[in-house]
Design a protein around this motif. Sequence first.
Motif, PDB file in Angstrom:
ATOM      1  N   CYS A   1      -5.289   4.376   1.882  1.00  0.00           N
ATOM      2  CA  CYS A   1      -5.113   4.384   3.336  1.00  0.00           C
ATOM      3  C   CYS A   1      -4.261   5.609   3.676  1.00  0.00           C
ATOM      4  O   CYS A   1      -3.079   5.657   3.342  1.00  0.00           O
ATOM      5  CB  CYS A   1      -4.422   3.111   3.807  1.00  0.00           C
ATOM      6  SG  CYS A   1      -4.027   3.162   5.561  1.00  0.00           S
TER       7      CYS A   1
ATOM      8  N   GLU B   1     -10.699  -7.925   4.881  1.00  0.00           N
ATOM      9  CA  GLU B   1     -11.096  -6.832   5.776  1.00  0.00           C
ATOM     10  C   GLU B   1     -12.338  -6.121   5.237  1.00  0.00           C
ATOM     11  O   GLU B   1     -12.901  -5.254   5.908  1.00  0.00           O
ATOM     12  CB  GLU B   1      -9.958  -5.815   5.931  1.00  0.00           C
ATOM     13  CG  GLU B   1      -8.786  -6.313   6.749  1.00  0.00           C
ATOM     14  CD  GLU B   1      -7.592  -5.356   6.720  1.00  0.00           C
ATOM     15  OE1 GLU B   1      -7.765  -4.186   6.337  1.00  0.00           O
ATOM     16  OE2 GLU B   1      -6.482  -5.793   7.064  1.00  0.00           O
TER      17      GLU B   1
ATOM     18  N   CYS C   1      -3.074   2.929  12.236  1.00  0.00           N
ATOM     19  CA  CYS C   1      -3.986   1.980  11.596  1.00  0.00           C
ATOM     20  C   CYS C   1      -5.288   2.013  12.393  1.00  0.00           C
ATOM     21  O   CYS C   1      -5.255   1.918  13.625  1.00  0.00           O
ATOM     22  CB  CYS C   1      -3.375   0.580  11.632  1.00  0.00           C
ATOM     23  SG  CYS C   1      -4.532  -0.733  11.174  1.00  0.00           S
ATOM     24  N   SER C   2      -6.408   2.136  11.701  1.00  0.00           N
ATOM     25  CA  SER C   2      -7.695   2.247  12.418  1.00  0.00           C
ATOM     26  C   SER C   2      -7.993   0.978  13.203  1.00  0.00           C
ATOM     27  O   SER C   2      -8.621   1.027  14.261  1.00  0.00           O
ATOM     28  CB  SER C   2      -8.828   2.552  11.441  1.00  0.00           C
ATOM     29  OG  SER C   2      -9.029   1.476  10.555  1.00  0.00           O
TER      30      SER C   2
ATOM     31  N   CYS D   1     -11.385  -1.767   9.445  1.00  0.00           N
ATOM     32  CA  CYS D   1     -10.424  -0.960   8.689  1.00  0.00           C
ATOM     33  C   CYS D   1     -11.203   0.135   7.972  1.00  0.00           C
ATOM     34  O   CYS D   1     -12.142  -0.171   7.224  1.00  0.00           O
ATOM     35  CB  CYS D   1      -9.689  -1.847   7.681  1.00  0.00           C
ATOM     36  SG  CYS D   1      -8.911  -0.878   6.379  1.00  0.00           S
TER      37      CYS D   1
ATOM     38  N   ASN E   1      -2.636  -6.610  12.882  1.00  0.00           N
ATOM     39  CA  ASN E   1      -2.905  -5.157  12.897  1.00  0.00           C
ATOM     40  C   ASN E   1      -3.341  -4.729  14.301  1.00  0.00           C
ATOM     41  O   ASN E   1      -4.500  -4.405  14.559  1.00  0.00           O
ATOM     42  CB  ASN E   1      -4.025  -4.804  11.909  1.00  0.00           C
ATOM     43  CG  ASN E   1      -3.687  -5.144  10.474  1.00  0.00           C
ATOM     44  OD1 ASN E   1      -3.048  -6.147  10.210  1.00  0.00           O
ATOM     45  ND2 ASN E   1      -4.133  -4.315   9.545  1.00  0.00           N
TER      46      ASN E   1
ATOM     47  N   TYR F   1       0.814  -1.219   0.000  1.00  0.00           N
ATOM     48  CA  TYR F   1       0.000   0.000   0.000  1.00  0.00           C
ATOM     49  C   TYR F   1       0.852   1.276   0.000  1.00  0.00           C
ATOM     50  O   TYR F   1       0.310   2.379   0.046  1.00  0.00           O
ATOM     51  CB  TYR F   1      -0.907   0.044   1.239  1.00  0.00           C
ATOM     52  CG  TYR F   1      -1.929  -1.065   1.370  1.00  0.00           C
ATOM     53  CD1 TYR F   1      -2.305  -1.877   0.307  1.00  0.00           C
ATOM     54  CD2 TYR F   1      -2.564  -1.296   2.594  1.00  0.00           C
ATOM     55  CE1 TYR F   1      -3.244  -2.883   0.458  1.00  0.00           C
ATOM     56  CE2 TYR F   1      -3.514  -2.299   2.745  1.00  0.00           C
ATOM     57  CZ  TYR F   1      -3.848  -3.093   1.681  1.00  0.00           C
ATOM     58  OH  TYR F   1      -4.790  -4.080   1.839  1.00  0.00           O
TER      59      TYR F   1
HETATM   60 FE1  SF4 Z   1      -4.931  -0.278   8.877  1.00  0.00          FE
HETATM   61 FE2  SF4 Z   1      -6.758  -0.445   6.960  1.00  0.00          FE
HETATM   62 FE3  SF4 Z   1      -4.684   1.147   6.601  1.00  0.00          FE
HETATM   63 FE4  SF4 Z   1      -4.340  -1.531   6.583  1.00  0.00          FE
HETATM   64  S1  SF4 Z   1      -5.495  -0.314   5.108  1.00  0.00           S
HETATM   65  S2  SF4 Z   1      -3.066  -0.014   7.647  1.00  0.00           S
HETATM   66  S3  SF4 Z   1      -5.880  -2.143   8.098  1.00  0.00           S
HETATM   67  S4  SF4 Z   1      -6.267   1.380   8.180  1.00  0.00           S
END
Ligand code: SF4
Length: 315
Positions: free
Chosen positions: A271, A204, A90-91, A176, A118, A30
């Motif tokens: 993200c 997710e 990270c949520s 997420c 996570n 990501y």
């Molecule tokens: Fe966290 Fe979702 Fe970002 Fe992955 S994509 S780091 S699970 S907030």
Amino acid sequence: MLNADSKVDFAKEILALKKAKKAIILAHYYQEPAIQDIADFVGDSLALSKQAASTNADIIVFAGVHFMAETAKILNPTKKVLLPDLAAGCSLAESCSASDFAAFKKLHPNHVCITYINCSAQVKALSDIICTSSNAKKIVESIPLNTPIIFAPDRNLGKYLMHETGRDILLWDGACIVHEAFSFQKLIVLHLLHPNAKIIAHPESETDVLKVAHFVGSTKAMLDFVKNDACTEFLIATEVGIIHQMMHDVPHKTFIPVPAKEDNTCACSECAFMKVNTMEKLYNCLLNETPEIVLSDELIQKAILPLNKMLALSN
Ligand code: SF4
Ligand code: 13P
């Protein structure tokens, strides 16, 4: 502290610093394309953990989010682990504080706690075994059928595991923010416009999206699927950064991001935590060897136990 010159050729300087300092750059799919391109290794959470555990580099620069860099530190505590920006959270990890998790566990003392990677190091230390999206099903199936399970913190992955294993699992209520934002309605409309495309989704994602997906898997599994499947068009329900690797690996195929419920400028799902890392921050981080992930020995000793259990089941 040294500061980066804005005219710096970041890619060139990062490579030189990396060599001089015997550093390794690990990046998640990501991350922005330039970071993926300069990394020594790009992977999903499981593969990155394995790389972190086995590297003999002096410095690990983690181009990902905080819980990933913490995991690298836990698995290789004598190495210096750097994260370009400590604000890369990270949520899911934020939805599950160690104190709330400890209180939840106390209410269910007979349950085994399987915790998604996570999460914070403190939550790992309270867990019986860790999993990633690559091995979650296998980890659940490793628990005897008569043993009740808590799964935290992702309720969507947890629901998916209940469906896949037929087990009744007590779920933590986290999600997420990227994967729960996909619009099921817009996905259906998009599929009507591209009827030959296959829908592939990260677990997710919400249940309605997973139900219509032709394939569900971790980021690495999604990448392998688009490489190996005969189909040439895919609707991608995960963070849009992975499309960079997909286009690199199979440039003749078409990848369309699934839109989010709320209209946003790019109509795709990024993200924001992953994207706080930039080439400039990566350069500064290697140059100044900060921000560094620092964890107490006591925490590392506790958190490594459930991580090692996962790795032993993942070979
Ligand atoms: Fe966290 Fe979702 Fe970002 Fe992955 S994509 S780091 S699970 S907030
Ligand atoms: P994986 O890359 O392990 O599938 O995880 C996705 C994710 O959300 C990382 O934060």
